[in-house]
Write a protein that holds these residues in place. Structure first.
Motif, PDB file in Angstrom:
ATOM      1  N   LYS A 302     -12.172 -10.070   0.215  1.00 39.71           N
ATOM      2  CA  LYS A 302     -12.171 -10.462   1.547  1.00 39.71           C
ATOM      3  C   LYS A 302     -10.600 -10.694   1.890  1.00 39.71           C
ATOM      4  N   GLY A 303     -10.295  -9.809   2.892  1.00 36.19           N
ATOM      5  CA  GLY A 303      -8.937  -9.857   3.515  1.00 36.19           C
ATOM      6  C   GLY A 303      -8.546  -8.396   3.767  1.00 36.19           C
ATOM      7  N   GLY A 304      -7.336  -7.988   2.909  1.00 38.81           N
ATOM      8  CA  GLY A 304      -6.955  -6.923   3.061  1.00 38.81           C
ATOM      9  C   GLY A 304      -6.473  -6.143   1.723  1.00 38.81           C
ATOM     10  N   GLN A 305      -6.710  -4.713   1.493  1.00 37.45           N
ATOM     11  CA  GLN A 305      -6.679  -4.074   0.467  1.00 37.45           C
ATOM     12  C   GLN A 305      -5.780  -2.880   0.586  1.00 37.45           C
ATOM     13  N   ALA A 306      -4.797  -2.522  -0.042  1.00 36.35           N
ATOM     14  CA  ALA A 306      -3.744  -1.212   0.166  1.00 36.35           C
ATOM     15  C   ALA A 306      -3.461  -0.652  -0.840  1.00 36.35           C
ATOM     16  N   ALA A 307      -3.481   0.867  -1.053  1.00 35.66           N
ATOM     17  CA  ALA A 307      -3.226   1.530  -2.272  1.00 35.66           C
ATOM     18  C   ALA A 307      -3.089   2.727  -1.907  1.00 35.66           C
ATOM     19  N   GLY A 308      -1.932   3.120  -2.485  1.00 31.76           N
ATOM     20  CA  GLY A 308      -1.569   4.755  -2.192  1.00 31.76           C
ATOM     21  C   GLY A 308      -2.543   5.700  -2.869  1.00 31.76           C
ATOM     22  N   GLY A 309      -3.516   5.164  -3.688  1.00 31.36           N
ATOM     23  CA  GLY A 309      -4.509   6.208  -4.211  1.00 31.36           C
ATOM     24  C   GLY A 309      -5.927   5.740  -4.002  1.00 31.36           C
ATOM     25  N   VAL A 310      -6.264   4.522  -4.569  1.00 32.49           N
ATOM     26  CA  VAL A 310      -7.635   4.099  -4.615  1.00 32.49           C
ATOM     27  C   VAL A 310      -7.834   2.810  -4.645  1.00 32.49           C
ATOM     28  N   ASN A 311      -8.867   2.404  -3.616  1.00 37.12           N
ATOM     29  CA  ASN A 311      -9.543   0.929  -3.664  1.00 37.12           C
ATOM     30  C   ASN A 311     -10.591   0.884  -3.964  1.00 37.12           C
TER      31      ASN A 311
END
Length: 665
Positions: A302-311
């Motif tokens: 819940k919120g925000g996810q940021a990844a250069g490759g994979v979430n």
């Protein structure tokens, strides 16, 4: 004791006479019990009992601090350690003790060791977890069941709780006295067997491909052993999952702030987490998570996810996922998934999926999907799909679909479809379909089909079909079909068919084309050939009139309305005539009938040079001699503004004429 600064001057004679004292001051035994008293009061009682004196320089401690302490038969050193929490150092001089603030905090440790065995058979248990809940210090038993746990002495603790956990065994808690090394023996009981419903365990992060390769054996073993204990901590820092501030207990801690240089591992997050490489969380994540390579969450996000490759989230997502390559959620997504390659949701999607190549919703989708290649929805769609190649919806679709190649809806479609090649709908269509090549609807259509080549509706069509080649409706038509080659309606046709060839079941509307065909007709067919298989009107007439001695006409349609194709020839004047007309037949009896016809003809010379146009109204009386043969005759009224015939005394304007002939069929 008054609030003054006392300085003890120690002479060299005193320092050189230790033999005068039978017992050093710090070794004397005292008992004391005070509750919420100033530190000065405690020092006074110690002075009286031990017959000693305390000296200090400056203010190494707050004399008015209130303390509660109870000790029985302990040395003065032990009492002072408890009183000042090991923050003082002591110098003995005769019966004087000089108190000085320690250069640094002096930590003391002690060890608890022993064996863990099965309570029922006495066998040693290996790989069992032994941990202290407050500090999260932990260790494992070896192959012989032996463990050794080093703890920090925190002082004034009546006891320390240790917990022994092992997969398939019941958790066992025991309490030990702190501050002293000791060896204990622990027995744990197997867990009682219970009947479980069938379930999958593939969502446990330690059992995933990534978990097996990035989490140490100790971290994974801890997860298997400890399933019910989780702690909340304000901060975690780690180099890699097995080297961090929480050690082997990292997987049992929910953090508010987590900073991981390469990668981190925790039970969950209730705040902010950053990693240069990756973050792995066993349970839920809330608020913000960012990693240079990937994020893996075993629970919900819940919120925000940021990844250069994979979430990767193994349950639901409520918020935003943004990844350079892939976003995946095993359950529902409420919010947005933004990925350079692929977005995948195992359940419903409410919001937006935008992927460089693919988007997939495992349940319903409400919102928008944008992909460079394809979008797929396993259940229904309520919203927008746009893809460079194709869109697929396994259920119903409501909204708009736009694809460079093909749109396919397995259920009903309500809204609009636009495809570079084709739109395919297995259910009903309500709305608009536009395709570069074809629209295929396996059920009914209400709205419009527009295609560069072909439109097909298997069941009734209500609206408009417009195609570059042909239109087909397997059932009834209530609307318009327009195509250069042809139109077909398998049922009742109400409206208009416009094309070279038009085919209808029961015609109740209008057909305009070269050839018009219907099974039954109560409408109008306008063309060179009009065929109604039941109740049709067909005549081949040979006649002479005041313009041409030889005329041939083919009449087809219904007696209420028919069209005719006519031609004429005058061998004396070497003139030709070609024309079209319409007519109606009134049956007076079985043998007599009257027809009224309007005819337009173009007159040509022998070299097919245009001589002008004439327009004729010709009522005729028909006498039927046989079923297939009749005679007819009647007057004619002709009009022309550019044709002149001096021999017939005909010129520009109106003139009266005649016609007589016979009809076949």
């Amino acid at each position: 004791m008054k609030s003054i600064v006392r300085i003890l001057l120690v002479t060299s004679g005193i320092l050189s006479a230790p033999g005068l004292y039978a017992q050093q001051p710090l070794s004397k035994t005292v008992s004391i019990k005070v509750s919420k008293q100033p530190v000065d009061t405690v020092l006074q009682q110690l002075s009286r009992q031990g017959r000693l004196h305390f000296s200090y320089v400056g203010t190494p401690f707050r004399k008015d601090s209130l303390v509660t302490i109870t000790v029985i038969q302990k040395s003065v050193r032990q009492v002072l350690d408890i009183l000042f929490d090991y923050r003082m150092q002591y110098i003995e001089s005769g019966d004087n003790i000089i108190l000085q603030q320690a250069d640094g905090y002096r930590e003391r440790h002690y060890s608890i060791s022993g064996y863990v065995r099965d309570r029922e058979n006495g066998q040693a248990i290996s790989n069992a977890s032994i941990y202290e809940r407050a500090t999260l210090y932990s260790t494992f038993t070896d192959g012989s069941g032996y463990f050794h746990l080093r703890l920090k002495d925190r002082g004034r603790m009546p006891s320390v709780q240790l917990t022994v956990s092992k997969e398939l065994y019941m958790d066992t808690a025991l309490y030990v006295m702190p501050g002293f090394d000791r060896e204990i023996s622990v027995t744990i009981a197997p867990a009682k067997p219970v009947m479980l419903r069938e379930f999958t365990v593939s969502d446990q992060v330690d059992k995933t491909w990534i978990g097996k390769r990035l989490l140490s054996e100790g971290l994974r073993r801890q997860t298997q052993n400890i399933s019910r204990f989780f702690a909340n901590k304000p901060f975690q820092s780690s180099l890699v999952p097995s080297v961090g501030s929480h050690g082997k207990m990292a997987g049992q801690v929910v953090n508010k702030v987590s900073v991981n240089l390469v990668g981190g591992y925790s039970a969950g997050l209730n705040g902010v987490e950053f990693a240069g490489g990756f973050n792995i969380n066993k349970k839920d994540v809330q608020y913000v998570q960012a990693a240079g390579i990937f994020n893996v969450v075993g629970g919900s996000m819940k919120g925000g996810q940021a990844a250069g490759g994979v979430n990767q989230v193994m349950r639901s997502v409520s918020g935003v996922q943004a990844a350079g390559i892939l976003n995946t959620a095993n359950d529902t997504v409420t919010g947005a998934q933004l990925a350079g390659v692929l977005n995948r949701a195992g359940g419903d999607v409410t919001g937006i999926q935008a992927g460089g190549l693919l988007n997939r919703a495992g349940g319903k989708a409400a919102g928008a999907q944008f992909a460079g290649l394809a979008n797929t929805v396993k259940d229904s769609l309520h919203g927008v799909q746009a893809a460079g190649l194709g869109n697929h919806v396994s259920g119903n679709a409501g909204g708009a679909q736009a694809a460079g190649l093909i749109n396919h809806v397995h259920g009903h479609m309500t809204g609009a479809q636009a495809a570079g090649f084709a739109n395919i709908v297995s259910g009903d269509v309500t709305g608009l379909q536009i395709a570069g090549a074809a629209n295929f609807n396996r059920s009914s259509t209400v709205g419009a089909n527009i295609a560069g080549v072909f439109n097909h509706s298997h069941h009734p069509m209500k609206g408009m079909q417009l195609a570059g080649l042909a239109n087909n409706t397997g059932d009834s038509l209530n609307g318009v079909q327009i195509a250069p080659l042809g139109n077909r309606s398998g049922g009742t046709t109400q409206g208009l068919q416009l094309g070279v060839v038009n085919i209808a079941g029961w015609l109740k509307g209008t057909q305009i084309g070269v050839v018009n065909i219907s099974d039954t007709s109560s409408g109008y067919g306008i063309g060179l050939v009009n065929i109604a298989r039941k109740g049709g009107y067909y005549k081949l007439s040979l006649a002479a009139n005041d313009i041409m001695p030889l005329n041939l006409a083919f009449k087809s349609g219904r007696s209420q309305f028919y069209t005719m194709l006519s031609g004429g020839y005058d061998p004396d004047e070497e003139r030709h005539a070609l024309g079209l007309g319409i007519g109606r037949a009134f049956h007076l009896s079985e043998r007599f009938a009257i027809t009224t016809e309007i005819l337009q003809q173009h007159i040509f010379s022998s070299g097919w040079k245009s001589l002008g146009d004439i327009y004729r109204f010709q009522p005729q009386l028909h006498l039927r001699l046989k079923r297939w043969f009749s005679l007819h005759a009647g007057p004619a009224l002709t009009f022309s503004d550019d044709f002149k015939d001096a021999g017939l005394l005909a010129g520009q304007g109106f003139w009266a004429g005649w016609q007589i002939g016979l009809s076949l069929f």
